[in-house]
Structures are given as structure tokens and as C-alpha cells.
Design a protein around this motif. Structure first.
Motif, PDB file in Angstrom:
ATOM      1  N   LYS A 130     131.725 -20.235 -62.292  1.00  0.00           N
ATOM      2  CA  LYS A 130     131.004 -19.467 -61.258  1.00  0.00           C
ATOM      3  C   LYS A 130     130.715 -18.039 -61.731  1.00  0.00           C
ATOM      4  O   LYS A 130     129.721 -17.440 -61.356  1.00  0.00           O
ATOM      5  CB  LYS A 130     131.829 -19.432 -59.966  1.00  0.00           C
ATOM      6  CG  LYS A 130     131.780 -20.732 -59.172  1.00  0.00           C
ATOM      7  CD  LYS A 130     132.567 -20.574 -57.868  1.00  0.00           C
ATOM      8  CE  LYS A 130     133.022 -21.892 -57.272  1.00  0.00           C
ATOM      9  NZ  LYS A 130     131.950 -22.774 -56.846  1.00  0.00           N
ATOM     10  N   ASN A 131     131.632 -17.500 -62.562  1.00  0.00           N
ATOM     11  CA  ASN A 131     131.461 -16.121 -63.036  1.00  0.00           C
ATOM     12  C   ASN A 131     130.548 -15.984 -64.248  1.00  0.00           C
ATOM     13  O   ASN A 131     130.345 -14.889 -64.761  1.00  0.00           O
ATOM     14  CB  ASN A 131     132.830 -15.531 -63.406  1.00  0.00           C
ATOM     15  CG  ASN A 131     133.599 -15.178 -62.150  1.00  0.00           C
ATOM     16  OD1 ASN A 131     133.002 -14.754 -61.169  1.00  0.00           O
ATOM     17  ND2 ASN A 131     134.897 -15.389 -62.169  1.00  0.00           N
ATOM     18  N   SER A 169     127.377 -15.596 -66.429  1.00  0.00           N
ATOM     19  CA  SER A 169     126.014 -15.053 -66.230  1.00  0.00           C
ATOM     20  C   SER A 169     125.059 -15.605 -67.279  1.00  0.00           C
ATOM     21  O   SER A 169     125.496 -16.149 -68.302  1.00  0.00           O
ATOM     22  CB  SER A 169     126.033 -13.536 -66.359  1.00  0.00           C
ATOM     23  OG  SER A 169     126.947 -12.991 -65.465  1.00  0.00           O
ATOM     24  N   GLY A 170     123.774 -15.391 -67.069  1.00  0.00           N
ATOM     25  CA  GLY A 170     122.762 -15.808 -68.041  1.00  0.00           C
ATOM     26  C   GLY A 170     123.047 -15.171 -69.394  1.00  0.00           C
ATOM     27  O   GLY A 170     123.451 -14.000 -69.449  1.00  0.00           O
ATOM     28  N   GLY A 171     122.902 -15.937 -70.472  1.00  0.00           N
ATOM     29  CA  GLY A 171     123.155 -15.397 -71.812  1.00  0.00           C
ATOM     30  C   GLY A 171     124.619 -15.445 -72.217  1.00  0.00           C
ATOM     31  O   GLY A 171     124.985 -14.969 -73.283  1.00  0.00           O
ATOM     32  N   GLU A 172     125.481 -16.036 -71.333  1.00  0.00           N
ATOM     33  CA  GLU A 172     126.911 -16.164 -71.669  1.00  0.00           C
ATOM     34  C   GLU A 172     127.284 -17.640 -71.816  1.00  0.00           C
ATOM     35  O   GLU A 172     126.690 -18.506 -71.165  1.00  0.00           O
ATOM     36  CB  GLU A 172     127.787 -15.576 -70.555  1.00  0.00           C
ATOM     37  CG  GLU A 172     127.735 -14.077 -70.467  1.00  0.00           C
ATOM     38  CD  GLU A 172     128.600 -13.528 -69.322  1.00  0.00           C
ATOM     39  OE1 GLU A 172     128.697 -12.303 -69.228  1.00  0.00           O
ATOM     40  OE2 GLU A 172     129.146 -14.319 -68.508  1.00  0.00           O
ATOM     41  N   ALA A 173     128.314 -17.895 -72.656  1.00  0.00           N
ATOM     42  CA  ALA A 173     128.763 -19.286 -72.846  1.00  0.00           C
ATOM     43  C   ALA A 173     130.276 -19.371 -72.827  1.00  0.00           C
ATOM     44  O   ALA A 173     130.967 -18.450 -73.262  1.00  0.00           O
ATOM     45  CB  ALA A 173     128.236 -19.824 -74.184  1.00  0.00           C
ATOM     46  N   LEU A 174     130.774 -20.495 -72.327  1.00  0.00           N
ATOM     47  CA  LEU A 174     132.213 -20.769 -72.428  1.00  0.00           C
ATOM     48  C   LEU A 174     132.408 -22.244 -72.722  1.00  0.00           C
ATOM     49  O   LEU A 174     131.539 -23.076 -72.424  1.00  0.00           O
ATOM     50  CB  LEU A 174     132.939 -20.371 -71.144  1.00  0.00           C
ATOM     51  CG  LEU A 174     132.640 -21.093 -69.839  1.00  0.00           C
ATOM     52  CD1 LEU A 174     133.358 -22.426 -69.725  1.00  0.00           C
ATOM     53  CD2 LEU A 174     133.083 -20.212 -68.676  1.00  0.00           C
ATOM     54  N   LEU A 175     133.549 -22.527 -73.326  1.00  0.00           N
ATOM     55  CA  LEU A 175     133.904 -23.918 -73.641  1.00  0.00           C
ATOM     56  C   LEU A 175     135.037 -24.349 -72.715  1.00  0.00           C
ATOM     57  O   LEU A 175     136.062 -23.656 -72.615  1.00  0.00           O
ATOM     58  CB  LEU A 175     134.341 -24.026 -75.111  1.00  0.00           C
ATOM     59  CG  LEU A 175     134.822 -25.387 -75.612  1.00  0.00           C
ATOM     60  CD1 LEU A 175     133.697 -26.433 -75.547  1.00  0.00           C
ATOM     61  CD2 LEU A 175     135.341 -25.289 -77.057  1.00  0.00           C
ATOM     62  N   GLU A 197     127.672 -27.366 -59.663  1.00  0.00           N
ATOM     63  CA  GLU A 197     127.698 -25.977 -60.160  1.00  0.00           C
ATOM     64  C   GLU A 197     126.525 -25.663 -61.086  1.00  0.00           C
ATOM     65  O   GLU A 197     126.345 -24.524 -61.502  1.00  0.00           O
ATOM     66  CB  GLU A 197     129.004 -25.708 -60.937  1.00  0.00           C
ATOM     67  CG  GLU A 197     130.270 -25.890 -60.132  1.00  0.00           C
ATOM     68  CD  GLU A 197     130.353 -24.887 -58.980  1.00  0.00           C
ATOM     69  OE1 GLU A 197     129.859 -23.749 -59.125  1.00  0.00           O
ATOM     70  OE2 GLU A 197     130.878 -25.281 -57.914  1.00  0.00           O
ATOM     71  N   PHE A 198     125.756 -26.688 -61.461  1.00  0.00           N
ATOM     72  CA  PHE A 198     124.736 -26.491 -62.494  1.00  0.00           C
ATOM     73  C   PHE A 198     123.353 -26.972 -62.049  1.00  0.00           C
ATOM     74  O   PHE A 198     123.225 -27.852 -61.208  1.00  0.00           O
ATOM     75  CB  PHE A 198     125.148 -27.241 -63.776  1.00  0.00           C
ATOM     76  CG  PHE A 198     126.442 -26.725 -64.347  1.00  0.00           C
ATOM     77  CD1 PHE A 198     126.452 -25.623 -65.188  1.00  0.00           C
ATOM     78  CD2 PHE A 198     127.657 -27.319 -64.008  1.00  0.00           C
ATOM     79  CE1 PHE A 198     127.641 -25.130 -65.699  1.00  0.00           C
ATOM     80  CE2 PHE A 198     128.848 -26.833 -64.507  1.00  0.00           C
ATOM     81  CZ  PHE A 198     128.837 -25.728 -65.357  1.00  0.00           C
ATOM     82  N   ASP A 199     122.331 -26.417 -62.724  1.00  0.00           N
ATOM     83  CA  ASP A 199     120.950 -26.849 -62.467  1.00  0.00           C
ATOM     84  C   ASP A 199     120.583 -28.021 -63.365  1.00  0.00           C
ATOM     85  O   ASP A 199     119.684 -28.801 -63.040  1.00  0.00           O
ATOM     86  CB  ASP A 199     119.974 -25.709 -62.784  1.00  0.00           C
ATOM     87  CG  ASP A 199     120.303 -24.454 -61.998  1.00  0.00           C
ATOM     88  OD1 ASP A 199     120.500 -24.578 -60.777  1.00  0.00           O
ATOM     89  OD2 ASP A 199     120.391 -23.371 -62.617  1.00  0.00           O
ATOM     90  N   ALA A 200     121.219 -28.083 -64.536  1.00  0.00           N
ATOM     91  CA  ALA A 200     120.802 -29.104 -65.500  1.00  0.00           C
ATOM     92  C   ALA A 200     121.956 -29.483 -66.433  1.00  0.00           C
ATOM     93  O   ALA A 200     122.890 -28.693 -66.643  1.00  0.00           O
ATOM     94  CB  ALA A 200     119.640 -28.581 -66.337  1.00  0.00           C
TER      95      ALA A 200
END
Ligand SMILES: Nc1ncnc2c1ncn2[C@@H]1O[C@H](COP(=O)(O)OP(=O)(O)OP(=O)(O)O)[C@@H](O)[C@H]1O
Ligand SMILES: O=C(O)[C@H](O)COP(=O)(O)O
Length: 409
Positions: free
Chosen positions: A102-103, A105-111, A142-145
Motif C-alpha cells: 500500500k505504501n 509509490s510509482g517508480g518504486e519496487a519491492l520483492l 491491491e493492483f491494477d495489473a
């Protein structure tokens, strides 16, 4: 050629859930860097550049095995390849995972943590059943795609691979797209000239399956490795030594013999077997022996010989397309790399369409400083590559195609 949607169809700035295949060798508990990280990093970079918020899923090992470990180390290696931070959350779809997602933002990634730490991931079930799991039902909203880039795991009907595309807009990542197109070429594309397949390695049942499936589409099979020795044995030469806990020349011989003899009968004209073999001499060097002179089983053979390499090189020079599955010898030992490297060199030297697959075999490209750009495609897939070659559908691809149909209506 493919009928799934790709990143070209995905609008910028979305919240995307992405499946990678980072399954890798683990040594002393540490994940080893390899081509999978490098390839998937390109997809991740593209997604970040398009301002997507990117949550990544991947697996490592299977419960109960030594290589079943957390993905924390994977996140670090991936970040190095991507060239920007990749957060890591030690949770698959619980509160910790949801809060991190949820936290984002655009341009960020986590595994997210190893998908196989989630009980619902592994049992092989229909995509519609996987879509009903808590894992999928919790994360999907939680996701668009959803983006599947894990071509090399696309033969597995696991929740993270087949459940999400049933309920979400789904796209193929760049690795999925390029692997699918190149590996399916042997079945789906017409070549004007000769199609050659170099087959070797230790997984003889895979090789036999590929030859049975492709007998009509391949003009010349060049055999080597342990698989090649099985064919030599069926042809009457007393060669072949099992490696590891395999029993190809022992308990399993009878099970394979008839199929191999059948292949030799039916496609004998297109099957080239080694003319000579190499072994370790008493002084520790490489020695060679013509196959025609072998009348007694005395030693293990570790590579094809020079005459064989020259013949295979010539076949390759006259080919329009060459597919490689399995090494022609124990190339990890430089003394026995001549067959594998000779063939790869010959392919690199010609402008034929070429696909090199198999995790072990493609490692020879790095080990011997060959240039990956000299091959049309170097696959990072094992089991999925075999299935693609034999024309067996990949469930992970089928669900992307079904999603594309659904999205079109
Ligand atoms: N004559 C031989 N004796 C011992 N090992 C051999 C011989 N020939 C080939 N090999 C071994 O075969 C291995 C490759 O075989 P394998 O069938 O696993 O190939 P792959 O398709 O590249 O891998 P994977 O299916 O795991 O992705 C190499 O590591 C090589 O050392
Ligand atoms: O490494 C692979 O070939 C894939 O990730 C599939 O892994 P699996 O054989 O453990 O399902």
C-alpha cells in the motif's frame, strides 16, 4: 506470434504485481548471481521507468530442500542489476506485505517473500482453483495489473503463476515474451534451410522426448554427452557410464532401449552419433579414441572427440537454424570442453537462427567468454524450454492468452 498482451499494451503509472523466476543455485546458504537476475532486471527497469509501483513475486527451491530459502539475498542481487533500490518484505500476503504494498509509490519496487512459503502456492491445480486461494484473493485487489515474466516457471500451475491472470488484467513481461517467441520457433516457424539440433547432457529422458517430438521437423540431430552415449550403446558400442545417482546404463536401460532403437530405425539418416570420444589419460591429460575401435567397456568418456567436433561444425555451417539442448561433454573441466565450446563457437560464427537452452549448457557461454549477442537467443529456462521444444503447451502462457481474450471483450 503470441496472443498475449505485453508491456507495450500497459498504460504508464499503474500498480503492478509482477512474477519473476529468480530460482537460483544456493551455495552455503547464499544465492548465486546468474543470468536470471540480469534478464529480469531489464523488465523491472522498464516498469520503473514507466512510473509503475512494482511488487515482485518469485520462488526459490521447494519446502524440505536445502535451497528453499528466503528471498532477502535475491532482492539485493536484483537491485544491483536494476541499478536502484528494491525493498524486501519477509511476508507473502500477510499484513506486513499488504502494508508495504500500500505504501509503494510509482517508480518504486519491492520483492515479496518466497511464494513457496505460502501453503496455497504449490499444489498443482487448475488456474480457476488457484484464483480462489486467499493468496490471490488478498493480493489481487491491491493492483491494477499482473505481469508474468517467469517464462522458466510457466510449466507450473502454481497460484502466483496462474491464479492472478484469471481475475486480473494480465501481461507478459519482456523475458516471457522473448523466451516464448524464440523457444517456440522450432515448432511454429518455417525455415528455408536445414534445421539442426545439438543434443547432449545428462537428462537423457528429456533428450529422447525432444527427439521423438521433433523427428519430422529437424534435419540433423548431433548427439553427444551422456545422452549420446546411450544412442551409441543402442548402436552396439560398449560405452556409457552413469553420473551421480543416475542409472541410465543400468536399471533404466531396458526402459529406454526400445525407444532409442525406434528413433535410430526411423530417423537414422538424420541422427549423427560421435565418431570419437575423449577420456582422461593416465597422465591426467585428454586422450581420444575412435568409437569404431571400442570393443570393451573400460572407462568413462567425458567429451566427444576432435573428428566429431569437426563433423558437427560442418553440419552447423550448413544450417539455417540450430537449437541446442544439453552439453556434449563435461565442459566445466576445460580438458573436456572441446565438444560443447566447438559447437557453440561454430554457431556464433554463422548467421543462422540459433537458440541455446538448458541452464547448465548456457553457462558454458559465460565460462568460455563467448558473446551472447552472437546467438539469436540464450534461454534461461530448463523444464519450460524442453516443453516448448516438444510443443507441449505452457499453462502460464495459456492463462495470459485467456486473459487477453477476456480483456478484448
Ligand atoms: N560425458 C559426460 N560425462 C559427464 N558429464 C557430462 C558428460 N556430457 C555432458 N555432461 C554434463 O551434462 C551437463 C549438462 O546436462 P543437462 O542435461 O543437465 O543440461 P542442461 O539442459 O543444460 O541443463 P538443465 O536441464 O538443468 O537446465 C553439464 O553440466 C555437463 O558437465
Ligand atoms: O528453475 C526452474 O526451472 C523453475 O524455476 C522451476 O522450478 P521447479 O522445477 O522447482 O518448479
Amino acid at each position: 506470434m503470441s496472443t498475449f498482451r505485453t508491456l507495450d499494451d500497459l498504460a504508464d503509472g499503474q500498480r503492478v504485481l509482477v512474477r519473476l523466476d529468480l530460482n537460483s543455485p544456493i551455495e552455503d546458504g547464499e544465492v548465486q548471481d546468474n543470468r536470471r537476475f540480469e534478464r529480469h532486471a531489464e523488465t523491472v527497469r522498464e516498469l520503473l521507468a514507466a512510473d509503475h509501483a512494482v511488487a515482485l513475486m518469485a520462488h526459490q527451491g521447494r519446502p524440505g530442500d536445502d535451497d528453499f530459502v528466503s528471498l532477502e539475498g535475491h532482492a539485493e542481487i536484483l537491485a544491483e542489476h536494476v541499478g536502484s533500490d528494491i525493498g524486501f518484505v519477509a511476508d507473502t500476503y500477510g499484513e506486513e506485505a499488504l502494508s508495504a504494498v500500500k505504501n509503494l509509490s510509482g517508480g518504486e519496487a519491492l520483492l515479496l517473500e518466497n511464494t513457496r512459503m505460502c501453503d496455497e502456492e504449490l499444489p498443482e491445480e487448475e488456474p480457476e482453483v488457484k484464483a480462489e486461494t486467499d493468496f490471490v484473493r488478498t493480493l489481487a485487489p491491491e493492483f491494477d495489473a499482473y505481469v508474468n515474466d517467469a517464462y522458466s516457471a510457466a510449466h507450473r500451475s502454481h497460484a502466483s503463476l496462474v491464479g492472478f491472470p484469471v481475475v486480473m488484467d494480465a501481461y507478459a513481461g519482456r523475458v516471457m515474451q522473448t523466451e516464448y517467441e524464440a523457444n517456440s520457433a522450432i515448432g511454429g516457424r518455417e525455415f528455408d534451410g536445414n534445421v539442426t539440433m545439438v543434443v547432449g547432457g545428462t537428462k537423457a529422458t528429456d533428450v529422447i522426448g525432444v527427439m521423438e517430438a521433433l523427428g519430422e521437423r529437424v534435419d540433423t540431430f548431433c548427439l553427444g554427452g551422456i545422452a549420446g552415449e546411450l544412442f551409441l550403446r543402442a548402436d552396439g558400442y560398449p560405452v556409457g557410464t552413469d553420473v551421480g545417482d543416475m542409472a541410465l546404463f543400468d536399471d533404466q536401460w531396458d526402459a529406454n532401449r526400445e525407444t532409442i532403437e525406434g528413433l535410430l530405425d526411423e530417423h537414422g539418416d538424420s541422427i549423427r552419433l560421435a565418431l570419437d570420444l575423449a577420456y582422461e589419460a593416465e597422465d591426467g591429460g585428454r586422450a581420444e579414441q575412435p568409437v569404431s575401435g571400442i570393443d570393451e567397456k573400460t572407462r568413462p568418456y567425458l567429451d566427444v572427440g576432435t573428428m566429431t567436433v569437426e563433423e558437427y561444425e560442418q553440419v552447423i555451417r550448413q544450417s539455417e537454424a540450430v537449437f541446442v539442448k544439453g552439453a556434449l561433454g563435461l565442459f566445466e573441466d576445460e580438458r573436456f570442453s572441446k565438444g560443447t565450446v566447438g559447437v557453440l563457437d561454430a554457431i556464433a560464427d554463422t548467421d543462422c537462427f540459433s537458440v541455446v537452452g538448458g541452464g547448465d549448457t548456457s553457462r558454458a557461454i559465460e565460462m568460455y567468454d563467448l558473446d551472447e549477442d552472437d546467438f539469436s537467443h540464450v534461454s534461461i529456462a530448463g523444464g519450460a524450454y524442453i516443453r516448448a521444444l516438444t510443443g507441449e503447451p505452457l499453462v502460464g502462457v495459456q492463462v495470459l492468452e485467456a486473459a487477453a481474450d477476456r480483456m478484448a471483450t
